[in-house]
Design a protein around this motif. Structure first.
Motif, PDB file in Angstrom:
ATOM      1  N   THR A   9      14.551 -10.044  -8.229  1.00 26.18           N
ATOM      2  CA  THR A   9      15.327 -10.199  -9.474  1.00 26.18           C
ATOM      3  C   THR A   9      14.654  -9.434 -10.610  1.00 26.18           C
ATOM      4  OG1 THR A   9      14.085 -12.186 -10.101  1.00 26.18           O
ATOM      5  CG2 THR A   9      16.137 -12.554  -8.898  1.00 26.18           C
ATOM      6  N   SER A  10      14.088  -8.245 -10.314  1.00 29.25           N
ATOM      7  CA  SER A  10      13.291  -7.601 -11.365  1.00 29.25           C
ATOM      8  C   SER A  10      14.131  -6.926 -12.435  1.00 29.25           C
ATOM      9  CB  SER A  10      12.307  -6.597 -10.768  1.00 29.25           C
ATOM     10  OG  SER A  10      13.004  -5.572 -10.114  1.00 29.25           O
ATOM     11  N   CYS A  11      15.416  -6.607 -12.116  1.00 29.26           N
ATOM     12  CA  CYS A  11      16.240  -5.940 -13.123  1.00 29.26           C
ATOM     13  C   CYS A  11      17.669  -6.506 -13.097  1.00 29.26           C
ATOM     14  CB  CYS A  11      16.201  -4.435 -12.888  1.00 29.26           C
ATOM     15  SG  CYS A  11      16.939  -3.496 -14.227  1.00 29.26           S
ATOM     16  N   ASP A  12      18.633  -5.692 -12.672  1.00 25.66           N
ATOM     17  CA  ASP A  12      20.025  -6.158 -12.761  1.00 25.66           C
ATOM     18  C   ASP A  12      20.678  -6.409 -11.411  1.00 25.66           C
ATOM     19  OD1 ASP A  12      20.059  -3.514 -12.095  1.00 25.66           O
ATOM     20  OD2 ASP A  12      21.542  -2.894 -13.560  1.00 25.66           O
ATOM     21  N   GLU A  13      19.884  -6.571 -10.357  1.00 32.40           N
ATOM     22  CA  GLU A  13      20.441  -6.962  -9.062  1.00 32.40           C
ATOM     23  C   GLU A  13      19.761  -8.258  -8.642  1.00 32.40           C
ATOM     24  OE1 GLU A  13      22.538  -4.633  -7.960  1.00 32.40           O
ATOM     25  OE2 GLU A  13      21.693  -2.657  -8.398  1.00 32.40           O
ATOM     26  N   SER A  14      20.584  -9.297  -8.322  1.00 27.35           N
ATOM     27  CA  SER A  14      20.001 -10.510  -7.732  1.00 27.35           C
ATOM     28  C   SER A  14      20.101 -10.308  -6.222  1.00 27.35           C
ATOM     29  CB  SER A  14      20.804 -11.758  -8.071  1.00 27.35           C
ATOM     30  OG  SER A  14      21.258 -11.734  -9.398  1.00 27.35           O
ATOM     31  N   ALA A  15      18.992 -10.523  -5.511  1.00 23.38           N
ATOM     32  CA  ALA A  15      19.040 -10.273  -4.071  1.00 23.38           C
ATOM     33  C   ALA A  15      18.180 -11.267  -3.309  1.00 23.38           C
ATOM     34  CB  ALA A  15      18.583  -8.853  -3.778  1.00 23.38           C
ATOM     35  N   ALA A  16      18.653 -11.610  -2.105  1.00 16.85           N
ATOM     36  CA  ALA A  16      17.907 -12.492  -1.203  1.00 16.85           C
ATOM     37  C   ALA A  16      18.019 -11.923   0.199  1.00 16.85           C
ATOM     38  CB  ALA A  16      18.481 -13.909  -1.254  1.00 16.85           C
ATOM     39  N   ALA A  17      16.968 -12.111   1.003  1.00 14.33           N
ATOM     40  CA  ALA A  17      17.003 -11.596   2.373  1.00 14.33           C
ATOM     41  C   ALA A  17      16.107 -12.421   3.278  1.00 14.33           C
ATOM     42  CB  ALA A  17      16.546 -10.136   2.400  1.00 14.33           C
ATOM     43  N   ILE A  18      16.456 -12.425   4.558  1.00 17.02           N
ATOM     44  CA  ILE A  18      15.565 -13.005   5.577  1.00 17.02           C
ATOM     45  C   ILE A  18      15.162 -11.844   6.488  1.00 17.02           C
ATOM     46  CG2 ILE A  18      15.330 -14.700   7.441  1.00 17.02           C
ATOM     47  CD1 ILE A  18      16.222 -16.274   5.153  1.00 17.02           C
ATOM     48  N   VAL A  19      13.848 -11.622   6.583  1.00 23.36           N
ATOM     49  CA  VAL A  19      13.348 -10.496   7.380  1.00 23.36           C
ATOM     50  C   VAL A  19      12.346 -11.018   8.406  1.00 23.36           C
ATOM     51  CG1 VAL A  19      12.346  -8.173   7.261  1.00 23.36           C
ATOM     52  CG2 VAL A  19      13.580  -9.072   5.300  1.00 23.36           C
ATOM     53  N   ARG A  20      12.406 -10.440   9.610  1.00 27.33           N
ATOM     54  CA  ARG A  20      11.550 -10.929  10.702  1.00 27.33           C
ATOM     55  C   ARG A  20      10.754  -9.783  11.298  1.00 27.33           C
ATOM     56  NH1 ARG A  20      14.615 -14.218  15.211  1.00 27.33           N
ATOM     57  NH2 ARG A  20      14.169 -15.839  13.684  1.00 27.33           N
ATOM     58  N   ARG A  21       9.506 -10.058  11.655  1.00 23.32           N
ATOM     59  CA  ARG A  21       8.738  -9.068  12.413  1.00 23.32           C
ATOM     60  C   ARG A  21       8.831  -9.430  13.888  1.00 23.32           C
ATOM     61  NH1 ARG A  21       4.652  -5.464  11.790  1.00 23.32           N
ATOM     62  NH2 ARG A  21       4.120  -6.011   9.654  1.00 23.32           N
ATOM     63  N   ARG A  22       9.230  -8.481  14.669  1.00 24.34           N
ATOM     64  CA  ARG A  22       9.252  -8.682  16.126  1.00 24.34           C
ATOM     65  C   ARG A  22       8.545  -7.498  16.743  1.00 24.34           C
ATOM     66  NH1 ARG A  22      12.566  -4.800  16.984  1.00 24.34           N
ATOM     67  NH2 ARG A  22      14.346  -4.483  15.625  1.00 24.34           N
ATOM     68  N   GLU A  23       8.412  -7.544  18.073  1.00 22.23           N
ATOM     69  CA  GLU A  23       7.709  -6.456  18.730  1.00 22.23           C
ATOM     70  C   GLU A  23       8.370  -5.112  18.379  1.00 22.23           C
ATOM     71  OE1 GLU A  23       5.706  -6.155  23.017  1.00 22.23           O
ATOM     72  OE2 GLU A  23       6.016  -8.014  21.929  1.00 22.23           O
ATOM     73  N   GLY A  24       7.593  -4.155  17.968  1.00 18.90           N
ATOM     74  CA  GLY A  24       8.137  -2.807  17.712  1.00 18.90           C
ATOM     75  C   GLY A  24       8.689  -2.602  16.323  1.00 18.90           C
ATOM     76  N   GLY A  25       8.688  -3.617  15.457  1.00 18.40           N
ATOM     77  CA  GLY A  25       9.168  -3.346  14.102  1.00 18.40           C
ATOM     78  C   GLY A  25       9.690  -4.569  13.384  1.00 18.40           C
ATOM     79  N   MET A  26      10.435  -4.305  12.320  1.00 19.63           N
ATOM     80  CA  MET A  26      10.994  -5.394  11.500  1.00 19.63           C
ATOM     81  C   MET A  26      12.500  -5.396  11.609  1.00 19.63           C
ATOM     82  SD  MET A  26       8.853  -5.006   8.015  1.00 19.63           S
ATOM     83  CE  MET A  26       7.069  -4.884   7.995  1.00 19.63           C
TER      84      MET A  26
END
Ligand code: KG4
Ligand code: ZN
Length: 356
Positions: A9-26
């Motif tokens: 929320t640093s400027c004019d976009e509100s954003a949320a995400a769920i990110v996962r690390r799995r084998e070989g990347g994200m």
């Protein structure tokens, strides 16, 4: 597997995400953005007070949506992260208070992320993420920097803009041409059918006090003035501006400058990979030119996925996963937010006292 909830929320976009690390990347399990751009457009720029209020309204829904989409709950996550610097203080506060509240309620670690750390991590969300060492061209609305990322993730800034950031130049020139905000996508659209060689524009070199030029630094203020002069001269000739040619010539010179100095920096620092991140990295002409010239110079060019170039929360999640992988301690729940904070001090966004 490690999974995080991230807020931006640093400027004019509100954003949320769920990110996962799995084998070989994200992997991005869910991400949502509520843009306030249209609301601010009527004021000709971002109004901080409105931004904070809209974040308060939007964020709880976005968090609910991403948790639902990723079929998870905060209890099952490994950490909750949010951007805490740099940016609009009131806006940052909304995301940070929400992240810290969720972390405290559910007894999860809280990770305070630097906005540029997020942009840098966004390339890790690509299909085949690059391994350091590499050179990053970070081009956004607030920054134009060349940063060397070393094998263990250490960063060294090798180039920067001395005045406007590349994205800021796009926004200001778009306004001059009567195009909408944000200027980057508007100029890209206007330039599509234009003749990029019609107007000769300056490449903005920065003089060294001891003579010569800084090889990897940028200056866009002269280019902005040259565009203004060109537009004034054209208006004397005709009511109708050749918008497509003006936009294409501007876009071309910005792309040329960014590509030439980035690849020179790669060559002189023996780096064979160039990574491009930030809002301006979404530009089609820049991506195409960098790939073409990179291939000619033997430099592999890797861009952040288009969806994660402009501000988003998935990149904040990617930065949080990198911190967890490095075994970095969680941030203190009492940590504040900061309008300005240097990227090389990002590791200090961990403890008391708050970085106001
Ligand atoms: O990374 P970002 O979303 O926010 C900052 O951290 O600044 O970058 C926003 C900037 C704006 O100046 C916008 O005009 C520019 O990125 N931008 C583009 C494009 N899409 C966004 N510039 C050129 N071409 C684009 N397609
Ligand atoms: Zn940004």
């Amino acid at each position: 597997m490690t999974t995080v909830l991230a807020l931006e929320t640093s400027c004019d976009e509100s954003a949320a995400a769920i990110v996962r690390r799995r084998e070989g990347g994200m992997e991005v399990l869910a991400h949502r953005i509520a843009s306030q751009v249209e609301e601010h457009a009527q004021w000709g720029g971002v109004v901080p007070e409105i931004a904070s209020r809209r974040h308060v309204e939007a964020l709880p829904h976005l968090v609910e949506q991403v948790l639902k989409e990723a079929r998870t709950g905060v209890d099952q996550l490994d950490a909750v992260a949010s951007t805490v610097a740099p940016g609009l203080v009131g806006a940052l506060m909304v995301g940070s208070v929400m992240a810290r509240t969720l972390a405290a309620l559910h007894q999860r670690p809280f990770l305070a992320i630097h906005h540029l750390e997020g942009h840098l991590a966004s390339v890790q969300l690509a299909q085949d993420p690059p391994e350091p060492p590499y050179l990053v061209l970070l081009v956004s609305g607030g920054h134009t920097e060349l940063i060397r990322v070393g094998e263990s993730g250490e960063m060294q800034r090798l180039g920067r803009s001395h005045d406007d950031a590349a994205g800021e130049a796009f926004d200001k020139v778009a306004r001059l041409l009567g195009l909408s905000y944000p200027g980057g996508p508007a100029i890209q659209a206007a330039a599509a059918q234009g003749d990029a060689s019609r107007f000769a524009l300056p490449k903005g070199r920065v003089k060294r006090p001891e003579g010569g030029f800084y090889p990897y630094d940028f200056s866009f203020s002269g280019l902005k003035t040259a565009m203004l002069r060109q537009v004034e001269a054209l208006k004397l000739q005709s009511e109708q501006l050749p918008l497509a040619d003006l936009a294409a010539s501007f876009e071309q010179v910005v792309a040329d400058v960014l590509v030439e100095r980035s690849l020179r920096c790669c060559r002189e620092h023996q780096l064979s990979t160039l990574v491009m991140v930030g809002g301006v990295a979404a530009n089609r002409r820049l991506r195409g030119l960098m790939e073409q010239r990179g291939a000619e110079a033997g430099v592999a060019v890797r861009c952040a996925p288009l969806a994660y170039c402009t501000d988003n929360a998935a990149m904040v999640g990617a930065a949080a996963l990198q911190r967890l992988a490095r075994g970095v301690q969680p941030s203190a729940l009492s940590l504040g937010v900061s309008a300005r904070w240097p990227l090389d001090q990002a590791s200090a966004l961990q403890s008391n006292p708050p970085p106001f």
